[in-house]
Design an enzyme around this catalytic site. Structure first.
Site, PDB file in Angstrom:
ATOM      1  CG  ASP A  60      -0.226   0.091   2.535  1.00 48.05           C
ATOM      2  OD1 ASP A  60       1.026   0.238   2.545  1.00 48.05           O
ATOM      3  OD2 ASP A  60      -0.895   0.019   3.579  1.00 48.05           O
ATOM      4  CG  PHE A  64      -5.895   2.960   5.365  1.00 50.18           C
ATOM      5  CD1 PHE A  64      -7.171   3.421   5.097  1.00 50.18           C
ATOM      6  CD2 PHE A  64      -5.715   2.113   6.453  1.00 50.18           C
ATOM      7  CE1 PHE A  64      -8.254   3.041   5.884  1.00 50.18           C
ATOM      8  CE2 PHE A  64      -6.786   1.728   7.245  1.00 50.18           C
ATOM      9  CZ  PHE A  64      -8.056   2.188   6.959  1.00 50.18           C
ATOM     10  CG  ASP A 114      -5.277   6.850  -1.320  1.00 51.79           C
ATOM     11  OD1 ASP A 114      -4.272   6.488  -0.663  1.00 51.79           O
ATOM     12  OD2 ASP A 114      -6.383   6.312  -1.208  1.00 51.79           O
ATOM     13  N   GLY A 213     -10.962   4.183   0.563  1.00 50.07           N
ATOM     14  CA  GLY A 213     -11.839   5.013   1.385  1.00 50.07           C
ATOM     15  C   GLY A 213     -13.085   4.318   1.879  1.00 50.07           C
ATOM     16  CG  ASP A 263      -6.021  -5.307   1.725  1.00 51.03           C
ATOM     17  OD1 ASP A 263      -6.551  -4.549   0.898  1.00 51.03           O
ATOM     18  OD2 ASP A 263      -5.791  -4.956   2.896  1.00 51.03           O
ATOM     19  CB  CYS A 301     -11.702 -27.263   7.569  1.00 50.63           C
ATOM     20  SG  CYS A 301     -10.174 -26.417   7.130  1.00 50.63           S
ATOM     21  CB  CYS A 303      -6.598 -26.503   7.110  1.00 56.16           C
ATOM     22  SG  CYS A 303      -6.893 -26.392   8.888  1.00 56.16           S
ATOM     23  CB  CYS A 306      -9.540 -29.084  10.421  1.00 55.95           C
ATOM     24  SG  CYS A 306     -10.049 -27.395  10.832  1.00 55.95           S
ATOM     25  CG  HIS A 332      -9.156 -23.087  10.605  1.00 59.84           C
ATOM     26  ND1 HIS A 332      -9.707 -24.156   9.917  1.00 59.84           N
ATOM     27  CD2 HIS A 332     -10.160 -22.187  10.782  1.00 59.84           C
ATOM     28  CE1 HIS A 332     -10.994 -23.914   9.707  1.00 59.84           C
ATOM     29  NE2 HIS A 332     -11.291 -22.737  10.221  1.00 59.84           N
TER      30      HIS A 332
HETATM   31 ZN   LIG Z   1      -9.152 -26.036   9.172  1.00 59.40          ZN
END
Ligand SMILES: [Zn+2]
Length: 361
Positions: A60, A64, A114, A213, A263, A301, A303, A306, A332
């Site tokens: 960025d 901000f 900006d 913004g 993001d 899940c 992952c 999990c 996770h």
């Molecule tokens: Zn998971």
């Protein structure tokens, strides 16, 4: 894009991010400028070399964060004077110095400097702020075009290839590549100002456009309305980036509305506070009800967390303030967000409407 504020997604080694399928990370110019400093990063080949990350990076502009320092900043036509949140020292960002910092940091995609219009802002204030952002966008583009060859990896890679005795034809085309600079649409919560900001930012000409913004305290419904009306005025054949959004439901909604990039610190920050996103909704692992729960965090899940650990163990780690709690929770949540986006991409490829009933544009 997971957020790696200080050249690190908190608690996540880069190989774990690669394994999770992260394609691009966001770094924050304001924080990296203060610590470790642009020159240190530049000397090590930019963020890619410094943090050992070969995949894409976006930074960025610092705008901000600087505008978040309401007590510590002063805005003029020339730029913004601000005080460091670390030691109170005084600094100055202009469109030119923000470009110089981002060129030194060497991300693949960099953002125009900006002014993030505060919420609420009256009509005149929103217009004045939008006009300032447009003048700054022109200055950013001019500076970038004149200095983009200074990006650290262009020189590093080219020199390395030359010293390796590569014949000219063997030097890949990316050896001469530069960063790309995206423009940012402002205009507060006024649809007409947003249209004008989009049109005039496109006139300046960028390879991608961000909607800035938003997520500055306005109601969620207003955010949705402004995003939808702004998207209509941005080219659909160039990347459209919605900054600082959002929940899993929101990113699915916006992606299917035509947003290409987003993001948000939510998956990683929430994870560190024990808030987990699952196929059954949000879950607060700190609750005592999970103390004896042998089931997986999210049974749907796949992952690595999990697959291996119980809710009882994760709850114990969190209650005991173990570092591993933050690491596993972040793995996770990032997996959940990335899986959400993989599903959205599948939907888009298949040309299907989403579960939220929003048709693909
Ligand atoms: Zn998971």
């Amino acid at each position: 894009m997971p957020v790696g504020t200080l050249a690190s997604v908190k608690g996540m080694p880069q190989d774990v991010l690669e394994e999770l399928g992260v394609q691009i990370l966001l770094g924050n110019t304001y924080h990296l400028y203060l610590r470790p400093g642009v020159e240190t990063v530049r000397r090590m080949g930019g963020l890619h070399g410094f943090m050992s990350w070969d995949r894409a990076i976006l930074t960025d502009s610092g705008g901000f964060q600087v505008f978040s320092l309401t007590e510590l900043r002063k805005v003029s036509e020339e730029g913004v004077t601000f005080r460091s949140h670390l030691d109170g020292s005084s600094h100055f960002f202009s469109p030119e110095s923000a470009m110089a910092a981002q060129i030194g940091l060497g991300a693949d995609i960099i953002m125009a400097f900006d002014e993030c219009t505060e919420y609420p802002a009256d009509g005149q204030r929103a217009r004045d702020s939008m006009e300032l952002t447009l003048r700054w966008a022109e200055r950013c583009k001019r500076y970038f075009e004149e200095h983009k060859h200074q990006v650290p990896w262009t020189h590093a890679e080219s020199a390395e290839l030359r010293s390796a005795g590569q014949p000219r034809a063997a030097v890949p085309t990316w050896a001469g590549a530069t960063q790309v600079l995206f423009g940012i649409v402002q205009g507060g919560m006024d649809r007409e100002l947003r249209r004008e900001s989009a049109s005039r930012t496109i006139d300046i000409g960028f390879p991608g456009y961000a909607i800035g913004g938003l997520s500055v305290g306005e109601p969620r419904e207003l955010t949705r309305g402004i995003v939808a009306s702004t998207l209509e005025h941005l080219p659909s054949d160039q990347p459209r980036y919605l900054m600082g959004v959002g929940t899993p439901e929101e990113i699915a909604h916006y992606a299917q509305s035509g947003v290409d990039m987003m993001d948000c610190v939510l998956p990683t920050r929430a994870a560190r506070h024990g808030l987990l996103f699952t196929s059954e909704g949000k879950l607060s692992i700190k609750q005592a009800r999970y103390a004896q729960d042998e089931s997986a965090l999210d049974p749907a899940c796949d992952c690595r967390v999990c697959q291996r650990y119980s809710r009882a163990y994760l709850r114990h780690l969190y209650a005991a303030n173990e570092l591993l709690a933050q690491v596993l929770n972040t793995v996770h949540n990032l997996h959940y967000y990335l899986a959400t986006m993989r599903t959205v991409r599948t939907w888009i490829r298949a040309g299907r409407a989403s579960s939220t009933g929003v048709s693909r544009m």
